[in-house]
Write a protein that holds these residues in place. Structure first.
Motif, PDB file in Angstrom:
ATOM      1  N   LYS A   1       0.725  -1.013   0.101  1.00  8.78           N
ATOM      2  CA  LYS A   1      -0.080  -0.053   0.056  1.00  8.78           C
ATOM      3  C   LYS A   1       0.675   1.287   0.141  1.00  8.78           C
ATOM      4  CE  LYS A   1      -3.904  -2.029   2.422  1.00  8.78           C
ATOM      5  NZ  LYS A   1      -4.828  -1.870   3.406  1.00  8.78           N
ATOM      6  N   SER A   2       2.171   1.103   0.117  1.00  7.40           N
ATOM      7  CA  SER A   2       3.059   2.415   0.116  1.00  7.40           C
ATOM      8  C   SER A   2       3.581   2.481  -1.191  1.00  7.40           C
ATOM      9  CB  SER A   2       4.118   2.127   1.183  1.00  7.40           C
ATOM     10  OG  SER A   2       5.086   1.064   0.972  1.00  7.40           O
ATOM     11  N   GLU A   3       4.610   3.202  -1.263  1.00  8.04           N
ATOM     12  CA  GLU A   3       5.040   3.564  -2.700  1.00  8.04           C
ATOM     13  C   GLU A   3       6.845   3.987  -2.749  1.00  8.04           C
ATOM     14  OE1 GLU A   3       3.052   5.753  -6.299  1.00  8.04           O
ATOM     15  OE2 GLU A   3       3.914   7.084  -5.057  1.00  8.04           O
ATOM     16  N   ILE A   4       7.404   3.471  -3.722  1.00  4.57           N
ATOM     17  CA  ILE A   4       8.916   4.092  -3.837  1.00  4.57           C
ATOM     18  C   ILE A   4       9.196   4.788  -4.841  1.00  4.57           C
ATOM     19  CG2 ILE A   4      11.237   3.071  -3.831  1.00  4.57           C
ATOM     20  CD1 ILE A   4      10.457   0.392  -2.469  1.00  4.57           C
ATOM     21  N   TYR A   5       9.753   6.101  -4.702  1.00  2.00           N
ATOM     22  CA  TYR A   5       9.899   6.819  -5.952  1.00  2.00           C
ATOM     23  C   TYR A   5      11.512   7.308  -6.277  1.00  2.00           C
ATOM     24  CZ  TYR A   5       9.484  10.420  -2.284  1.00  2.00           C
ATOM     25  OH  TYR A   5       9.741  11.159  -1.076  1.00  2.00           O
TER      26      TYR A   5
ATOM     27  N   GLU B   1      26.103  18.994 -15.585  1.00  2.00           N
ATOM     28  CA  GLU B   1      26.262  18.319 -14.306  1.00  2.00           C
ATOM     29  C   GLU B   1      24.904  17.742 -13.932  1.00  2.00           C
ATOM     30  OE1 GLU B   1      27.404  21.133 -11.405  1.00  2.00           O
ATOM     31  OE2 GLU B   1      29.386  21.435 -12.621  1.00  2.00           O
ATOM     32  N   ILE B   2      24.979  16.659 -13.013  1.00  2.00           N
ATOM     33  CA  ILE B   2      23.734  16.121 -12.525  1.00  2.00           C
ATOM     34  C   ILE B   2      23.076  16.852 -11.512  1.00  2.00           C
ATOM     35  CG2 ILE B   2      23.093  14.169 -10.814  1.00  2.00           C
ATOM     36  CD1 ILE B   2      23.853  13.212 -13.406  1.00  2.00           C
ATOM     37  N   GLU B   3      21.908  16.784 -11.920  1.00  3.62           N
ATOM     38  CA  GLU B   3      21.121  17.748 -10.778  1.00  3.62           C
ATOM     39  C   GLU B   3      20.174  17.100  -9.901  1.00  3.62           C
ATOM     40  OE1 GLU B   3      18.392  21.190  -9.602  1.00  3.62           O
ATOM     41  OE2 GLU B   3      20.357  20.656  -9.914  1.00  3.62           O
ATOM     42  N   ASP B   4      19.206  16.603 -10.165  1.00  8.11           N
ATOM     43  CA  ASP B   4      18.388  15.559  -9.219  1.00  8.11           C
ATOM     44  C   ASP B   4      18.975  14.207  -9.392  1.00  8.11           C
ATOM     45  OD1 ASP B   4      16.114  17.288  -8.399  1.00  8.11           O
ATOM     46  OD2 ASP B   4      16.007  17.421 -10.510  1.00  8.11           O
ATOM     47  N   GLY B   5      19.029  13.532  -8.144  1.00  3.22           N
ATOM     48  CA  GLY B   5      19.649  11.975  -8.009  1.00  3.22           C
ATOM     49  C   GLY B   5      18.990  11.523  -6.534  1.00  3.22           C
ATOM     50  N   TYR B   6      17.738  11.116  -6.418  1.00  2.00           N
ATOM     51  CA  TYR B   6      17.324  10.935  -4.920  1.00  2.00           C
ATOM     52  C   TYR B   6      16.207   9.808  -5.067  1.00  2.00           C
ATOM     53  CZ  TYR B   6      13.110  13.610  -6.589  1.00  2.00           C
ATOM     54  OH  TYR B   6      12.181  14.253  -7.210  1.00  2.00           O
ATOM     55  N   LEU B   7      16.139   9.126  -4.177  1.00  2.00           N
ATOM     56  CA  LEU B   7      14.984   8.042  -4.014  1.00  2.00           C
ATOM     57  C   LEU B   7      14.181   8.496  -2.717  1.00  2.00           C
ATOM     58  CD1 LEU B   7      17.534   4.872  -4.229  1.00  2.00           C
ATOM     59  CD2 LEU B   7      15.667   5.682  -5.703  1.00  2.00           C
ATOM     60  N   GLY B   8      13.057   7.960  -2.657  1.00  2.00           N
ATOM     61  CA  GLY B   8      12.187   8.145  -1.497  1.00  2.00           C
ATOM     62  C   GLY B   8      11.056   7.243  -1.444  1.00  2.00           C
ATOM     63  N   TRP B   9      10.463   7.106  -0.137  1.00  2.00           N
ATOM     64  CA  TRP B   9       9.497   6.179   0.080  1.00  2.00           C
ATOM     65  C   TRP B   9       8.375   6.803   0.816  1.00  2.00           C
ATOM     66  CZ3 TRP B   9       7.405   5.235   5.077  1.00  2.00           C
ATOM     67  CH2 TRP B   9       6.221   4.176   4.963  1.00  2.00           C
ATOM     68  N   ARG B  10       6.932   6.700   0.493  1.00  2.00           N
ATOM     69  CA  ARG B  10       5.947   7.497   0.940  1.00  2.00           C
ATOM     70  C   ARG B  10       5.027   6.317   1.396  1.00  2.00           C
ATOM     71  NH1 ARG B  10       6.307  11.362  -3.713  1.00  2.00           N
ATOM     72  NH2 ARG B  10       5.376   9.855  -5.573  1.00  2.00           N
TER      73      ARG B  10
END
Length: 478
Positions: A123-127, A153-162
């Motif tokens: 029921k959650s999400e990884i993004y 150059e690299i700008e965004d580079g992230y992982l998340g969980w909600r």
């Protein structure tokens, strides 16, 4: 505070040449085929039966993106091109010319491809998101912009969980992000821009980079509340790396769409040799964006107060108050507003520095928080400065909006600019702007501005000629 030197800042195309049209058959072949067809089909059938419908063309296969089918993938592409020009630039002779011409002009471009993804985890999400920014400044800009420069150059580079609905049915009650990511507070008076621009990177005005070099952010959203804790490391220009990093907490209460109240605490650290006052500084901020009267929904207020303290080295305050009224029922929906902004200056008669550290503001809307397309962009900062802003915004159609912004800039402490400066009057500025959305992808912005230097600028820099400025900027978003 006036600054002499600001470290800056065709889809899938078929190859028609590979295969041309088939050669037409000769006339005898056509005649023989027609004769055979007429002899084979009885005359009554030709008169009574309609021809059979042609078979439908084979369904075209969906083009593959080459990405895994699992998850939801999004590709974005942003780009911009701007031309800038001014006369009597910065009230100084940035490029000596015997004619006395103090004009200058330059151009900036940027491109930002980005790929985002999200995957269900129960029921959650990884993004996550990955993007890069390429910028270039060219055509001989003044040194405050950063001279000719380019970078990729690299700008965004992230992982998340909600959490989705995994926790008690609440939508995204918890949310965690880590990596190179943007993070902002409020409308950007103190904290908005996580990366330095201009200088060796180019793109001083376009400011396409906003992600922090490293960000770790945790969020909880119970009902109308948002609680955030964060650690941020600034992505400074390599030639001016202040070592700025901070941790803190932010709280916001949203009551409907038009009322938000917030408070923040931030603890800053920096290279002590470059930013001694910022190293170890505590920042307290409180703000309110509200439209409190149901009988007057177009009446809105913005209030914000900030206090900075770094031991006995720095104690400073800043605040802003704005009132605006939008006439939504009137043609062009005019909105008139007034804003007062105060950023304390250093009193030379005390051992403590009272000069406000402007920190890391950003662009929320025209006039925030780079105050003035001339002054705030190129020769003053949100420190030792008092500003009065009057703005008229118009929306003639869904695709066109624009307006006028008038500023009066004054010093809080004249002697902080120099011992020979006695006047508080810095400049009067008038900006006109227009945003024209051509279609879903393209927007063109126009700016024309005028600034008249007053006594403080004359005493500090011996400049009396008015500053004229113009800009055309084209933005693309896919």
């Amino acid at each position: 505070m006036l600054l002499d030197d600001i470290p800056a800042s065709e889809r899938d195309r078929r190859d028609r040449g590979a295969r041309g049209p088939a050669r037409p058959p000769s006339l005898p072949v056509i005649g023989a085929a027609c004769t055979a067809l007429l002899l084979a089909v009885p005359a009554p059938a030709l008169a009574q039966e309609p021809p059979a419908p042609a078979p439908p063309p084979p369904a075209e296969e969906e083009r593959s993106t080459g990405l895994p089918k699992k998850g939801h993938w999004t590709f974005n592409l942003d780009a911009g091109l701007g031309g800038f020009g001014f006369a009597n630039s910065l009230y100084t002779d940035v490029r000596p010319d015997p004619s006395g011409n103090l004009g200058d002009d330059w151009a900036e471009t940027f491109v930002k491809p980005a790929l985002s993804a999200r995957f269900g985890a129960g029921k959650s999400e990884i993004y996550g998101k990955l993007s890069a920014v390429g910028e270039r400044t060219f055509a001989g800009p003044p040194s405050v912009v950063g001279e000719d420069a380019s970078s990729f150059e690299i700008e965004d580079g992230y992982l998340g969980w909600r959490s989705g609905t995994a926790l008690g049915g609440s939508q995204n009650l918890l949310d965690f992000t880590v990596g190179r990511a943007p993070y902002t507070i409020g409308h950007g008076m103190l904290l908005w821009d996580g990366a330095g621009e201009g200088g060796s990177r180019g793109g001083y005005w376009t400011n396409a980079r906003k992600a922090w070099q490293f960000a770790a952010v945790g969020r909880a959203r119970p009902k109308h509340n948002t609680i955030e804790v964060f650690y941020l490391d600034r992505d400074d220009l390599p030639e001016h790396d202040t070592g700025t990093r901070l941790w803190g907490a932010n709280y916001e209460l949203a009551l409907g769409d038009k009322n938000t109240f917030g408070a923040s605490y931030m603890k800053f650290h920096a290279n002590h040799g470059l930013e001694p006052n910022r190293d170890g500084m505590n920042v307290y901020d409180a703000r309110a964006y509200t439209s409190p009267l149901q009988a007057l929904p177009g009446l809105a207020f913005e209030l914000e107060y900030a206090h900075e303290q770094s031991g006995e080295l720095l104690k400073s305050n800043a605040f802003t108050a704005q009132a605006g009224y939008e006439m939504d029922e009137v043609a062009w929906k005019p909105r008139l507003s007034y804003r007062y902004a105060y950023f304390q200056g250093d009193d030379s008669n005390t051992p403590t520095n009272e000069g406000f550290d402007m920190l890391l503001p950003g662009f929320h809307d025209w006039g925030t928080w780079w105050q003035g397309e001339i002054a705030g962009e190129y020769f003053i900062s949100n420190s030792n400065m008092v500003s009065h802003q009057v703005r008229l915004h118009l929306t003639p159609s869904a695709s066109v909006s624009g307006g006028l912004i008038a500023y009066l800039f004054r010093l809080d402490e004249p002697t902080a600019l120099g011992p020979h400066v006695t006047s508080k009057d810095v400049a009067f500025e008038l900006d006109s702007y227009c945003d024209w959305k051509l279609n879903r992808a393209f927007t063109v912005s126009f700016v024309a501005a005028f600034a008249s230097p007053q006594a403080a600028v004359q005493q500090a820099y011996d400049r009396t000629k008015s500053f004229l400025y113009g800009m055309v900027y084209v933005a693309y978003s896919y």
